[in-house]
Design an enzyme around this catalytic site. Structure first.
Site, PDB file in Angstrom:
ATOM      1  N   HIS A  23      20.559   1.875  54.435  1.00 32.47           N
ATOM      2  CA  HIS A  23      20.951   2.743  53.334  1.00 32.47           C
ATOM      3  C   HIS A  23      22.477   2.799  53.445  1.00 32.47           C
ATOM      4  O   HIS A  23      23.017   3.568  54.229  1.00 32.47           O
ATOM      5  CB  HIS A  23      20.325   4.131  53.451  1.00 32.47           C
ATOM      6  CG  HIS A  23      20.677   4.995  52.289  1.00 32.47           C
ATOM      7  ND1 HIS A  23      19.774   5.350  51.314  1.00 32.47           N
ATOM      8  CD2 HIS A  23      21.861   5.528  51.901  1.00 32.47           C
ATOM      9  CE1 HIS A  23      20.378   6.061  50.388  1.00 32.47           C
ATOM     10  NE2 HIS A  23      21.645   6.195  50.726  1.00 32.47           N
ATOM     11  N   HIS A  50       8.786   3.234  49.278  1.00 31.31           N
ATOM     12  CA  HIS A  50       8.321   4.506  49.859  1.00 31.31           C
ATOM     13  C   HIS A  50       6.945   4.800  49.280  1.00 31.31           C
ATOM     14  O   HIS A  50       6.807   4.877  48.049  1.00 31.31           O
ATOM     15  CB  HIS A  50       9.251   5.655  49.473  1.00 31.31           C
ATOM     16  CG  HIS A  50      10.675   5.430  49.858  1.00 31.31           C
ATOM     17  ND1 HIS A  50      11.220   5.926  51.016  1.00 31.31           N
ATOM     18  CD2 HIS A  50      11.671   4.745  49.235  1.00 31.31           C
ATOM     19  CE1 HIS A  50      12.493   5.571  51.097  1.00 31.31           C
ATOM     20  NE2 HIS A  50      12.789   4.853  50.026  1.00 31.31           N
ATOM     21  N   HIS A 110      11.441  -3.077  49.617  1.00 33.40           N
ATOM     22  CA  HIS A 110      11.909  -1.692  49.863  1.00 33.40           C
ATOM     23  C   HIS A 110      10.998  -0.722  49.120  1.00 33.40           C
ATOM     24  O   HIS A 110      11.087  -0.582  47.902  1.00 33.40           O
ATOM     25  CB  HIS A 110      13.352  -1.533  49.372  1.00 33.40           C
ATOM     26  CG  HIS A 110      13.928  -0.185  49.668  1.00 33.40           C
ATOM     27  ND1 HIS A 110      15.200  -0.022  50.146  1.00 33.40           N
ATOM     28  CD2 HIS A 110      13.421   1.051  49.570  1.00 33.40           C
ATOM     29  CE1 HIS A 110      15.436   1.269  50.320  1.00 33.40           C
ATOM     30  NE2 HIS A 110      14.361   1.943  49.970  1.00 33.40           N
ATOM     31  N   ASP A 137      12.472   0.349  45.712  1.00 29.89           N
ATOM     32  CA  ASP A 137      12.811   1.704  46.146  1.00 29.89           C
ATOM     33  C   ASP A 137      11.972   2.733  45.402  1.00 29.89           C
ATOM     34  O   ASP A 137      12.415   3.861  45.173  1.00 29.89           O
ATOM     35  CB  ASP A 137      14.308   1.993  45.980  1.00 29.89           C
ATOM     36  CG  ASP A 137      14.745   3.192  46.820  1.00 29.89           C
ATOM     37  OD1 ASP A 137      13.973   3.639  47.696  1.00 29.89           O
ATOM     38  OD2 ASP A 137      15.855   3.703  46.585  1.00 29.89           O
ATOM     39  N   LYS A 192      15.315   0.469  60.086  1.00 32.70           N
ATOM     40  CA  LYS A 192      15.973   1.050  58.911  1.00 32.70           C
ATOM     41  C   LYS A 192      17.006   2.086  59.333  1.00 32.70           C
ATOM     42  O   LYS A 192      16.695   3.035  60.050  1.00 32.70           O
ATOM     43  CB  LYS A 192      14.922   1.698  58.010  1.00 32.70           C
ATOM     44  CG  LYS A 192      15.506   2.439  56.809  1.00 32.70           C
ATOM     45  CD  LYS A 192      16.128   1.496  55.792  1.00 32.70           C
ATOM     46  CE  LYS A 192      16.951   2.236  54.748  1.00 32.70           C
ATOM     47  NZ  LYS A 192      16.301   2.417  53.485  1.00 32.70           N
ATOM     48  N   HIS A 194      19.070  -1.311  47.965  1.00 29.16           N
ATOM     49  CA  HIS A 194      19.353  -0.718  46.652  1.00 29.16           C
ATOM     50  C   HIS A 194      20.834  -0.798  46.260  1.00 29.16           C
ATOM     51  O   HIS A 194      21.529   0.199  46.108  1.00 29.16           O
ATOM     52  CB  HIS A 194      18.859   0.728  46.545  1.00 29.16           C
ATOM     53  CG  HIS A 194      19.008   1.589  47.762  1.00 29.16           C
ATOM     54  ND1 HIS A 194      20.185   1.763  48.417  1.00 29.16           N
ATOM     55  CD2 HIS A 194      18.097   2.331  48.431  1.00 29.16           C
ATOM     56  CE1 HIS A 194      19.993   2.571  49.431  1.00 29.16           C
ATOM     57  NE2 HIS A 194      18.752   2.931  49.479  1.00 29.16           N
TER      58      HIS A 194
END
Ligand code: DOR
Ligand code: ZN
Length: 347
Positions: free
Chosen positions: A137, A16, A14, A248, A100, A175
Protein backbone atom coordinates in the site's frame (compact mmCIF):
# COMPACT_ATOMS: atom_id res chain seq x y z
CA UNK A 1 -23.81 -9.42 -34.17
CA UNK A 2 -23.05 -8.98 -30.47
CA UNK A 3 -19.43 -8.17 -29.85
CA UNK A 4 -17.65 -10.77 -27.74
CA UNK A 5 -14.20 -11.61 -26.56
CA UNK A 6 -12.81 -14.85 -25.17
CA UNK A 7 -9.86 -14.61 -22.82
CA UNK A 8 -7.98 -16.86 -20.45
CA UNK A 9 -9.67 -16.79 -17.06
CA UNK A 10 -8.44 -13.69 -15.23
CA UNK A 11 -6.99 -13.47 -11.71
CA UNK A 12 -7.52 -10.72 -9.15
CA UNK A 13 -4.14 -9.73 -7.73
CA UNK A 14 -5.64 -7.56 -4.95
CA UNK A 15 -8.84 -8.47 -3.14
CA UNK A 16 -10.56 -7.95 0.24
CA UNK A 17 -13.25 -10.48 1.08
CA UNK A 18 -13.30 -9.95 4.88
CA UNK A 19 -14.56 -12.73 7.14
CA UNK A 20 -17.78 -14.24 8.52
CA UNK A 21 -21.04 -13.11 6.91
CA UNK A 22 -19.31 -10.55 4.65
CA UNK A 23 -16.98 -13.26 3.34
CA UNK A 24 -19.95 -15.47 2.49
CA UNK A 25 -21.69 -12.58 0.74
CA UNK A 26 -18.70 -11.29 -1.23
CA UNK A 27 -16.49 -14.23 -2.24
CA UNK A 28 -18.96 -15.86 -4.70
CA UNK A 29 -18.79 -12.75 -6.93
CA UNK A 30 -15.04 -13.18 -7.30
CA UNK A 31 -15.20 -16.96 -7.76
CA UNK A 32 -17.61 -16.42 -10.66
CA UNK A 33 -15.10 -14.63 -12.87
CA UNK A 34 -11.58 -15.11 -11.47
CA UNK A 35 -9.38 -18.20 -11.22
CA UNK A 36 -7.27 -16.97 -8.31
CA UNK A 37 -7.06 -13.93 -6.07
CA UNK A 38 -4.48 -12.46 -3.75
CA UNK A 39 -6.37 -12.22 -0.46
CA UNK A 40 -5.62 -9.17 1.65
CA UNK A 41 -4.75 -9.86 5.30
CA UNK A 42 -6.20 -6.71 6.93
CA UNK A 43 -8.72 -8.52 9.12
CA UNK A 44 -9.27 -7.65 12.77
CA UNK A 45 -6.90 -8.94 14.09
CA UNK A 46 -4.68 -9.11 10.98
CA UNK A 47 -3.39 -12.34 9.42
CA UNK A 48 0.20 -12.26 10.66
CA UNK A 49 1.29 -15.87 11.12
CA UNK A 50 1.10 -19.11 9.16
CA UNK A 51 -1.52 -20.79 11.33
CA UNK A 52 -3.90 -17.83 11.03
CA UNK A 53 -3.49 -17.79 7.25
CA UNK A 54 -4.20 -21.54 7.08
CA UNK A 55 -7.35 -21.12 9.18
CA UNK A 56 -8.48 -18.13 7.08
CA UNK A 57 -7.88 -20.10 3.89
CA UNK A 58 -10.11 -22.88 5.23
CA UNK A 59 -12.89 -20.36 5.90
CA UNK A 60 -12.49 -19.02 2.37
CA UNK A 61 -12.71 -22.49 0.83
CA UNK A 62 -15.81 -23.21 2.92
CA UNK A 63 -17.46 -20.00 1.61
CA UNK A 64 -17.06 -21.01 -2.07
CA UNK A 65 -20.02 -22.16 -4.14
CA UNK A 66 -20.10 -25.94 -4.63
CA UNK A 67 -17.84 -27.12 -7.43
CA UNK A 68 -15.84 -23.88 -7.62
CA UNK A 69 -12.21 -24.26 -8.66
CA UNK A 70 -11.26 -20.78 -7.39
CA UNK A 71 -7.92 -20.67 -5.55
CA UNK A 72 -7.22 -18.12 -2.81
CA UNK A 73 -3.59 -16.96 -2.52
CA UNK A 74 -2.83 -15.87 1.02
CA UNK A 75 -0.71 -12.96 2.23
CA UNK A 76 1.11 -12.12 5.45
CA UNK A 77 0.38 -8.76 7.12
CA UNK A 78 3.71 -7.05 7.79
CA UNK A 79 4.31 -5.41 11.18
CA UNK A 80 7.37 -3.93 12.86
CA UNK A 81 7.82 -7.30 14.62
CA UNK A 82 7.32 -9.77 11.77
CA UNK A 83 9.71 -12.71 12.10
CA UNK A 84 11.61 -13.51 8.86
CA UNK A 85 11.55 -17.24 9.78
CA UNK A 86 7.74 -17.22 9.99
CA UNK A 87 7.49 -15.52 6.60
CA UNK A 88 9.91 -18.00 5.02
CA UNK A 89 8.16 -21.02 6.56
CA UNK A 90 4.78 -19.83 5.23
CA UNK A 91 6.23 -19.26 1.75
CA UNK A 92 8.01 -22.61 1.61
CA UNK A 93 4.90 -24.49 2.73
CA UNK A 94 2.75 -22.82 0.08
CA UNK A 95 0.63 -20.91 2.59
CA UNK A 96 1.88 -17.36 2.00
CA UNK A 97 2.23 -16.21 -1.61
CA UNK A 98 3.41 -12.71 -0.64
CA UNK A 99 3.81 -10.21 2.20
CA UNK A 100 1.58 -7.12 2.37
CA UNK A 101 2.87 -3.81 3.68
CA UNK A 102 0.43 -1.31 5.11
CA UNK A 103 2.03 1.82 6.48
CA UNK A 104 0.48 2.23 9.95
CA UNK A 105 -2.84 4.10 9.73
CA UNK A 106 -2.81 4.43 5.94
CA UNK A 107 -6.20 2.78 5.45
CA UNK A 108 -8.81 0.31 6.79
CA UNK A 109 -7.42 -1.95 9.55
CA UNK A 110 -3.86 -0.77 9.16
CA UNK A 111 -3.21 0.33 12.75
CA UNK A 112 -0.89 -2.66 13.24
CA UNK A 113 1.02 -1.85 10.04
CA UNK A 114 4.60 -0.68 9.72
CA UNK A 115 5.62 2.36 11.73
CA UNK A 116 9.42 1.89 11.82
CA UNK A 117 10.83 1.07 8.39
CA UNK A 118 14.22 0.15 9.82
CA UNK A 119 12.69 -2.77 11.65
CA UNK A 120 11.42 -4.51 8.50
CA UNK A 121 14.82 -4.64 6.77
CA UNK A 122 15.59 -8.23 7.86
CA UNK A 123 12.24 -9.41 6.49
CA UNK A 124 12.83 -7.67 3.15
CA UNK A 125 16.34 -9.16 2.94
CA UNK A 126 14.91 -12.65 3.56
CA UNK A 127 12.17 -12.18 0.97
CA UNK A 128 14.75 -11.07 -1.57
CA UNK A 129 16.72 -14.24 -0.84
CA UNK A 130 13.77 -16.64 -1.21
CA UNK A 131 12.06 -14.85 -4.14
CA UNK A 132 8.92 -13.79 -2.27
CA UNK A 133 7.07 -10.66 -3.48
CA UNK A 134 6.35 -7.60 -1.34
CA UNK A 135 2.96 -5.98 -2.02
CA UNK A 136 2.72 -2.35 -1.00
CA UNK A 137 0.00 0.00 0.00
CA UNK A 138 2.30 2.71 -1.32
CA UNK A 139 1.36 5.84 0.57
CA UNK A 140 3.38 7.96 2.98
CA UNK A 141 1.18 8.77 5.95
CA UNK A 142 3.03 11.80 7.26
CA UNK A 143 0.64 14.58 8.33
CA UNK A 144 2.95 17.00 6.49
CA UNK A 145 2.25 15.22 3.21
CA UNK A 146 -0.91 16.20 1.33
CA UNK A 147 -3.27 13.25 0.87
CA UNK A 148 -3.06 13.66 -2.93
CA UNK A 149 0.75 13.38 -2.80
CA UNK A 150 1.03 10.35 -0.53
CA UNK A 151 1.79 7.92 -3.35
CA UNK A 152 4.47 10.10 -4.93
CA UNK A 153 6.22 10.69 -1.59
CA UNK A 154 6.13 6.97 -0.74
CA UNK A 155 7.86 6.20 -4.05
CA UNK A 156 10.56 8.76 -3.30
CA UNK A 157 11.12 7.97 0.37
CA UNK A 158 10.61 4.18 0.47
CA UNK A 159 10.31 2.44 -2.85
CA UNK A 160 13.26 3.92 -4.74
CA UNK A 161 15.66 3.23 -1.85
CA UNK A 162 14.36 -0.37 -1.52
CA UNK A 163 14.91 -1.14 -5.22
CA UNK A 164 18.54 -0.14 -4.67
CA UNK A 165 19.07 -1.86 -1.33
CA UNK A 166 17.24 -5.05 -2.38
CA UNK A 167 17.69 -5.30 -6.16
CA UNK A 168 16.44 -8.91 -6.21
CA UNK A 169 13.24 -8.17 -4.25
CA UNK A 170 10.08 -8.49 -6.35
CA UNK A 171 7.72 -5.60 -5.65
CA UNK A 172 4.10 -4.76 -6.43
CA UNK A 173 2.79 -1.24 -6.01
CA UNK A 174 -0.90 -1.82 -5.38
CA UNK A 175 -3.86 0.23 -6.65
CA UNK A 176 -1.84 2.68 -8.74
CA UNK A 177 -3.55 6.08 -8.66
CA UNK A 178 -1.36 8.74 -10.28
CA UNK A 179 0.57 9.59 -13.44
CA UNK A 180 3.74 9.97 -11.39
CA UNK A 181 3.36 6.38 -10.21
CA UNK A 182 2.66 5.10 -13.73
CA UNK A 183 5.85 6.73 -15.00
CA UNK A 184 7.83 5.42 -12.06
CA UNK A 185 6.62 1.80 -12.43
CA UNK A 186 7.53 1.79 -16.13
CA UNK A 187 11.02 2.97 -15.25
CA UNK A 188 11.45 0.36 -12.51
CA UNK A 189 9.99 -2.68 -14.32
CA UNK A 190 10.42 -5.61 -14.25
CA UNK A 191 11.48 -5.43 -10.60
CA UNK A 192 8.39 -3.37 -9.79
CA UNK A 193 4.92 -4.28 -11.08
CA UNK A 194 1.60 -2.60 -10.30
CA UNK A 195 -2.08 -3.39 -10.01
CA UNK A 196 -4.77 -1.01 -11.27
CA UNK A 197 -8.37 -1.01 -9.99
CA UNK A 198 -11.46 -0.64 -12.19
CA UNK A 199 -12.52 2.48 -10.30
CA UNK A 200 -9.18 4.35 -10.57
CA UNK A 201 -9.56 3.72 -14.33
CA UNK A 202 -13.10 5.09 -14.44
CA UNK A 203 -13.37 7.94 -11.93
CA UNK A 204 -11.73 11.28 -11.28
CA UNK A 205 -12.02 13.47 -8.21
CA UNK A 206 -14.68 15.64 -9.85
CA UNK A 207 -16.90 12.55 -10.07
CA UNK A 208 -16.21 11.90 -6.39
CA UNK A 209 -16.57 15.43 -4.99
CA UNK A 210 -17.80 17.74 -7.75
CA UNK A 211 -21.54 17.08 -7.75
CA UNK A 212 -22.34 16.17 -4.16
CA UNK A 213 -20.10 14.03 -1.99
CA UNK A 214 -20.24 10.42 -3.18
CA UNK A 215 -19.11 8.37 -0.19
CA UNK A 216 -19.05 5.13 -2.12
CA UNK A 217 -16.22 6.59 -4.29
CA UNK A 218 -14.04 7.14 -1.21
CA UNK A 219 -11.04 4.84 -1.12
CA UNK A 220 -7.34 4.85 -0.33
CA UNK A 221 -5.39 5.96 -2.30
CA UNK A 222 -7.97 8.63 -3.07
CA UNK A 223 -9.24 9.10 -6.63
CA UNK A 224 -7.13 11.77 -8.35
CA UNK A 225 -7.34 14.07 -11.38
CA UNK A 226 -8.54 13.41 -14.91
CA UNK A 227 -4.91 13.62 -16.05
CA UNK A 228 -4.01 10.85 -13.61
CA UNK A 229 -6.98 8.73 -14.69
CA UNK A 230 -5.98 9.02 -18.33
CA UNK A 231 -2.42 7.98 -17.55
CA UNK A 232 -3.79 4.91 -15.75
CA UNK A 233 -5.99 3.97 -18.73
CA UNK A 234 -3.04 4.40 -21.06
CA UNK A 235 -0.90 2.17 -18.81
CA UNK A 236 -3.50 -0.58 -18.38
CA UNK A 237 -4.31 -0.72 -22.10
CA UNK A 238 -0.69 -0.38 -23.28
CA UNK A 239 0.09 -4.08 -23.10
CA UNK A 240 3.10 -3.34 -20.87
CA UNK A 241 3.72 -6.41 -18.72
CA UNK A 242 4.31 -4.45 -15.51
CA UNK A 243 0.61 -3.46 -15.23
CA UNK A 244 -2.03 -5.98 -14.20
CA UNK A 245 -5.48 -6.44 -12.76
CA UNK A 246 -6.20 -5.95 -9.05
CA UNK A 247 -9.74 -4.92 -8.16
CA UNK A 248 -9.14 -3.85 -4.55
CA UNK A 249 -12.79 -4.79 -4.10
CA UNK A 250 -13.34 -3.86 -0.44
CA UNK A 251 -16.87 -4.34 0.93
CA UNK A 252 -17.99 -2.42 4.01
CA UNK A 253 -21.36 -2.49 5.76
CA UNK A 254 -23.37 0.49 4.58
CA UNK A 255 -23.39 2.02 8.08
CA UNK A 256 -19.59 2.24 8.03
CA UNK A 257 -19.46 3.81 4.55
CA UNK A 258 -22.04 6.45 5.50
CA UNK A 259 -20.64 7.31 8.92
CA UNK A 260 -19.27 10.61 10.27
CA UNK A 261 -15.84 9.16 9.49
CA UNK A 262 -16.57 7.03 6.46
CA UNK A 263 -14.67 3.82 5.68
CA UNK A 264 -12.42 3.76 2.58
CA UNK A 265 -13.12 1.08 0.00
CA UNK A 266 -15.31 0.21 -2.99
CA UNK A 267 -17.11 -3.10 -3.31
CA UNK A 268 -16.67 -3.77 -7.01
CA UNK A 269 -16.34 -7.55 -7.42
CA UNK A 270 -19.97 -7.89 -8.67
CA UNK A 271 -19.06 -5.74 -11.70
CA UNK A 272 -15.26 -5.95 -11.86
CA UNK A 273 -14.23 -7.78 -15.03
CA UNK A 274 -17.25 -6.28 -16.80
CA UNK A 275 -16.09 -2.75 -15.85
CA UNK A 276 -12.52 -3.41 -17.02
CA UNK A 277 -13.96 -4.67 -20.34
CA UNK A 278 -15.78 -1.35 -20.81
CA UNK A 279 -12.61 0.65 -20.16
CA UNK A 280 -10.66 -1.42 -22.67
CA UNK A 281 -13.47 -1.32 -25.26
CA UNK A 282 -13.78 2.48 -24.95
CA UNK A 283 -10.03 2.79 -25.43
CA UNK A 284 -10.19 0.59 -28.55
CA UNK A 285 -7.91 -1.88 -26.79
CA UNK A 286 -9.99 -5.03 -26.16
CA UNK A 287 -7.11 -7.01 -27.66
CA UNK A 288 -4.99 -5.92 -24.66
CA UNK A 289 -7.49 -7.06 -22.01
CA UNK A 290 -6.21 -10.63 -21.79
CA UNK A 291 -2.63 -9.53 -21.13
CA UNK A 292 -3.69 -7.15 -18.38
CA UNK A 293 -6.30 -9.43 -16.78
CA UNK A 294 -4.89 -12.91 -17.26
CA UNK A 295 -1.21 -12.99 -18.29
CA UNK A 296 0.87 -10.14 -16.84
CA UNK A 297 0.00 -10.87 -13.19
CA UNK A 298 0.95 -14.56 -13.25
CA UNK A 299 4.16 -13.67 -15.05
CA UNK A 300 5.14 -11.16 -12.35
CA UNK A 301 4.39 -13.73 -9.63
CA UNK A 302 6.18 -16.54 -11.51
CA UNK A 303 2.97 -18.59 -11.81
CA UNK A 304 1.34 -20.16 -14.89
CA UNK A 305 -1.76 -18.49 -16.35
CA UNK A 306 -5.12 -20.23 -15.90
CA UNK A 307 -6.08 -22.93 -18.41
CA UNK A 308 -9.80 -22.12 -18.42
CA UNK A 309 -11.31 -19.27 -20.43
CA UNK A 310 -14.20 -16.84 -20.02
CA UNK A 311 -16.21 -15.10 -22.72
CA UNK A 312 -17.39 -11.52 -22.30
CA UNK A 313 -20.17 -10.14 -24.45
CA UNK A 314 -21.40 -6.58 -25.08
CA UNK A 315 -24.94 -7.04 -23.76
CA UNK A 316 -26.17 -4.74 -20.98
CA UNK A 317 -27.57 -5.75 -17.59
CA UNK A 318 -28.30 -3.84 -14.40
CA UNK A 319 -25.95 -4.16 -11.43
CA UNK A 320 -27.56 -4.81 -8.02
CA UNK A 321 -27.53 -1.71 -5.81
CA UNK A 322 -26.55 -3.66 -2.74
CA UNK A 323 -25.73 -7.11 -1.52
CA UNK A 324 -27.48 -8.50 1.55
CA UNK A 325 -25.21 -9.63 4.35
CA UNK A 326 -26.44 -11.89 7.15
CA UNK A 327 -26.51 -10.59 10.71
CA UNK A 328 -25.77 -7.11 12.03
CA UNK A 329 -23.79 -6.01 8.95
CA UNK A 330 -27.00 -6.16 6.89
CA UNK A 331 -25.87 -4.91 3.46
CA UNK A 332 -22.99 -3.58 1.37
CA UNK A 333 -23.39 -1.02 -1.42
CA UNK A 334 -22.12 -2.17 -4.81
CA UNK A 335 -19.87 0.04 -6.97
CA UNK A 336 -21.93 1.04 -10.06
CA UNK A 337 -24.97 -0.43 -8.30
CA UNK A 338 -28.19 0.25 -10.21
CA UNK A 339 -26.26 1.30 -13.34
CA UNK A 340 -26.46 -0.37 -16.69
CA UNK A 341 -23.30 -2.47 -17.12
CA UNK A 342 -22.31 -2.76 -20.76
CA UNK A 343 -20.52 -6.11 -20.69
CA UNK A 344 -21.42 -9.45 -19.17
CA UNK A 345 -19.83 -12.85 -18.78
CA UNK A 346 -21.62 -15.14 -21.20
CA UNK A 347 -19.62 -18.29 -20.46
O1 DOR B 1 -9.90 1.99 0.11
C1 DOR B 1 -9.32 1.05 0.60
N1 DOR B 1 -9.98 0.09 1.30
N2 DOR B 1 -8.00 0.97 0.47
C2 DOR B 1 -7.29 0.03 1.10
O2 DOR B 1 -6.12 0.01 0.93
C3 DOR B 1 -7.95 -0.91 2.04
C4 DOR B 1 -9.35 -1.11 1.69
C5 DOR B 1 -10.14 -1.80 2.77
O3 DOR B 1 -9.65 -2.77 3.37
O4 DOR B 1 -11.28 -1.40 3.00
ZN1 ZN C 1 -6.71 -3.03 -0.79
Amino acid sequence: MTECIKIRKPDDWHLHVRDGAMLKASLPFTARSFGRAIIMPNLVPPVRVVKDAEAYRERLLAALPAGSTFKPLMTCYLTDDTDPDEVEAGFRHGVFTAVKLYPANATTNSAAGVSDYNKIRPVLARMEKIGMPLLMHGEEVDPEVDVFDREEVFIERRLIPWTREFPGLKLVLEHLSSKVAVDYVRSAAPQVGATITPYHLALNRTDWLGFGLRPYMYCMPVIKTERDRRALVEAATSGDACFFLGTDSAPHPVAKKLNVIGAAGLFNSPVAIESYAKIFADAGALDKLEGFASLNGPRHYGLPPNDETITLEASPWTAPEEVRVDGPEERALVYRGGESIEWRISS
